[in-house]
Write an enzyme that holds these catalytic residues in place. Structure first.
Site: not given
Ligand code: M6R
Length: 612
Positions: A2, A27, A75, A101-102, A485, A489, A492, A508, A607
């Site tokens: 948010c 956000r 969010w 927010n929270g 990673e 990517k 997501e 395995h 984010k």
């Molecule tokens: O701000 P942060 O690096 O602590 O965030 C951690 C994760 O939320 C962040 O890396 C998330 O996995 C990304 N969307 C990945 O692309």
């Protein structure tokens, strides 16, 4: 999660709020809303879906002579992303509004009591209880009412409150969710994150937990929520500029941020490697040489992409500094028995510095006597304020939800950290220190020159893969976390199911998934585990998996294994993770773009994850 914005000053408020929300939309983008004071009423607009829907609704009011207001981009946690659940939320009279927010954890109990008292609710959110709770205590002083309400609240909040009968004033408060004020001679601003403030002011004040602020035109007061005692806070200057948070002609922020990586790496390294000697300088680390020599173990704590950076760092630190390293996902770390003490160094890795689980992790570590260093991209964020030392990544604002330049900057910072440990503990010879430092700088230049070619080749390759249902990524050693990673990517932003595996682990279990429809991106640089990885690639080939190989320029063998080979220049083996990340990012980007996905704002995500 948010985004909150607030403004009181001499500018027309609606454009300021909309611009702030646009810059905070990463956000959360389930719904958005704003409220402003106009003549003798509060005018509120809310819309489900992305900000553009709110903009359309507000459009004809844009020039209204209104100078104080609040905005919110959501969010969803409690209640579906509908217009009714969008913020701002009002009390029964409609004269008091709240953006939040929270999570208010005891909202159910509070709501019961408020309903029994006759309050009428119109949303399913936890936030609405705040509006009614403040209303319950409101006589003629808004600050007192907010403080009394917050005394009954359990959970996390960053909130902004406005009351019609207190014109030109905003009240804000924070507990466990980020909130920053922007200050100027004739205005005060409120925001969840710095990008919203960049077009207007560089002077900011970060609110801490249990602090409340009263904002008026160019005047503000900050006090303790419980004590009501005034607190004097330092004004900080932000060195980012507004253009850094714009797309600069790229179709998406993610693509722009992929292309910014060489510069982000160099900025992170700049001034920290002394060119002639190769000596590493990390003055802000907050640890003396004696502290570093006493370290018995390092605990790396992070989430998501930042956790993948931690996994790479384990290989580096154990190899070059000889210190045992544990790597934890923060949401697990915080709920298990931690064997930490003052000879264990905890290092958090976070782009935002606000991720709730990581923050809770370092608080716990500190409470057990562990020293805490944070590797972070956002100056002044909560983690940087709570840690004993900081290594900033200088990636600039990252707006795309999929983390790219923050990741390679984290890797760079972690590599510097490794070299620094080796330097202090004398586990790395001077010549090697210089060689490794130079190799880090060189990799930035190589990424810069090869990126456009890589993108072109990957754009062609993905025609065969963009409609896949599943995808595997494999790598060994330093490239195993890069396989994880790559899979994250792709999941997501393209919504294709993807998994990353250590190449040697396939046999395995996961190898059962391989058939002619299963694409596998294999990272096979000519490194010390090359032959082993090639054997794993052969095992996939024998089962007709669709191979996409990323390897070292000049490796003729790869082209015998599949038609889809992307060659990368040879770099120092230790730095392969930085280089091999790029094709994985580009593959995800090109596939998501080809599928018409919303690259910068993928569904269900936000984010900055400031809730548990
Ligand atoms: O701000 P942060 O690096 O602590 O965030 C951690 C994760 O939320 C962040 O890396 C998330 O996995 C990304 N969307 C990945 O692309």
């Amino acid at each position: 999660m948010c985004g909150i914005v607030g403004y009181t000053g001499n500018r027309k408020v609606i454009p300021v709020l909309l611009e702030g929300l646009r810059r905070l939309e990463y956000r959360g983008y389930d719904s958005a809303g704003l409220v402003y004071q106009y003549q003798d009423a509060l005018v509120k607009f809310r819309a489900a879906g992305k900000l553009v829907h709110l903009e359309q609704t507000v459009d004809e009011h844009i020039g209204e002579e209104a100078y104080t207001g609040l905005g919110h981009t959501r969010w969803a946690t409690h209640g579906a992303p509908t217009q009714d659940n969008a913020h701002p939320h009002s009390d029964c009279t409609g004269e008091l509004v709240v953006v939040h927010n929270g999570i208010i954890e005891n909202y159910g109990k509070l709501k019961q009591g408020l309903v029994a008292d006759g309050h009428r609710f119109s949303s399913e959110t936890d936030t609405e209880v705040l509006a009614h709770l403040i209303e319950k205590y409101l006589k003629d002083d808004l600050v007192t009412a907010v403080r009394k309400a917050l005394a009954r609240v359990e959970g996390s909040y960053a909130l902004g409150v406005m009351w019609l009968k207190d014109p030109g004033r905003l009240v804000a408060a924070r507990n466990q969710s980020p909130l920053v004020m922007g200050v100027d001679t004739d205005a005060c601003y409120l925001a969840s994150d710095i990008p919203a403030l960049l077009p207007y002011t560089k002077k900011v004040i970060f609110l801490d937990d249990h602090e409340l602020a009263v904002l008026e035109k160019g005047v503000y007061t900050i006090m303790g929520v419980e004590s009501g005692q005034e607190i004097s806070k330092e004004i900080k200057t932000i060195h980012w500029n507004a253009a850094m948070a714009e797309k600069a002609g790229y179709k998406h922020f993610m693509l722009k941020e992929i292309y910014e990586q060489p510069q982000a790496i160099l900025n992170t390294v700049s001034g920290r490697i002394i060119p002639d000697t190769g000596k590493i300088d990390l003055p802000e680390i907050g640890l003396s040489d004696e502290d570093i020599n006493k370290i018995e173990r390092i605990a790396l704590v992070a989430c998501g992409t930042s956790w993948h950076a931690a996994l790479v760092a384990k290989y580096w630190i154990e190899k070059w500094a000889g210190i045992p390293v544990d790597v934890d996902i923060a949401s697990e770390f915080r709920y298990r028995r931690l064997l930490l003490h003052n000879r264990v160094l905890t290092v958090s890795i976070s782009q935002s510095g606000e991720t709730a689980d990581t923050l809770a992790g370092i608080r716990l570590a500190a409470s057990l006597g562990s020293r805490v260093v944070t590797i972070c991209n956002v100056v002044g964020s909560t983690m940087t304020r709570e840690a004993d030392g900081v290594i900033y990544t200088h990636a600039g604002p990252e707006i795309g939800v999929a983390s790219t330049k923050a990741f390679t900057s984290q890797l760079s910072a972690l590599f510097l950290f490794t070299l620094y440990l080796g330097q202090v503990r004398q586990t790395i010879e001077q010549d090697m220190l210089k060689e490794l430092g130079t190799a880090l700088i060189d990799v930035a230049a190589l990424i810069d020159t090869t990126l456009p070619v890589m993108q072109e080749q990957i754009r062609e390759m993905i025609e065969e893969y963009y409609d896949a249902k599943d995808f595997l990524f494999i790598g060994r050693g330093l490239n195993f976390p890069i396989a994880l990673e790559g899979a994250l990517k792709l999941k997501e932003i393209s919504y294709i199911h993807a998994e990353g595996y250590a190449a040697g682990e396939l046999k395995h279990g996961p190898i059962a998934l391989i058939d002619k429809d299963m694409p596998v991106m294999a990272l096979v640089p000519q490194d010390s585990v090359y032959q082993k990885t090639i054997s794993n690639v052969e095992e996939i080939r024998a089962r007709q998996g669709r191979l996409l190989l990323i390897g070292t320029l000049g490796d003729e063998h790869l082209i015998k294994l599949t038609d889809d080979v992307l060659y990368l220049p040879r770099v120092h083996e230790e730095l392969n993770p930085l280089l091999y990340t790029i094709p994985a990012q580009l593959l995800s980007y090109e596939i998501a773009n080809r599928r018409g996905c919303d690259v910068d704002q993928p569904r269900n995500l936000a984010k900055s994850v400031t809730v548990e």
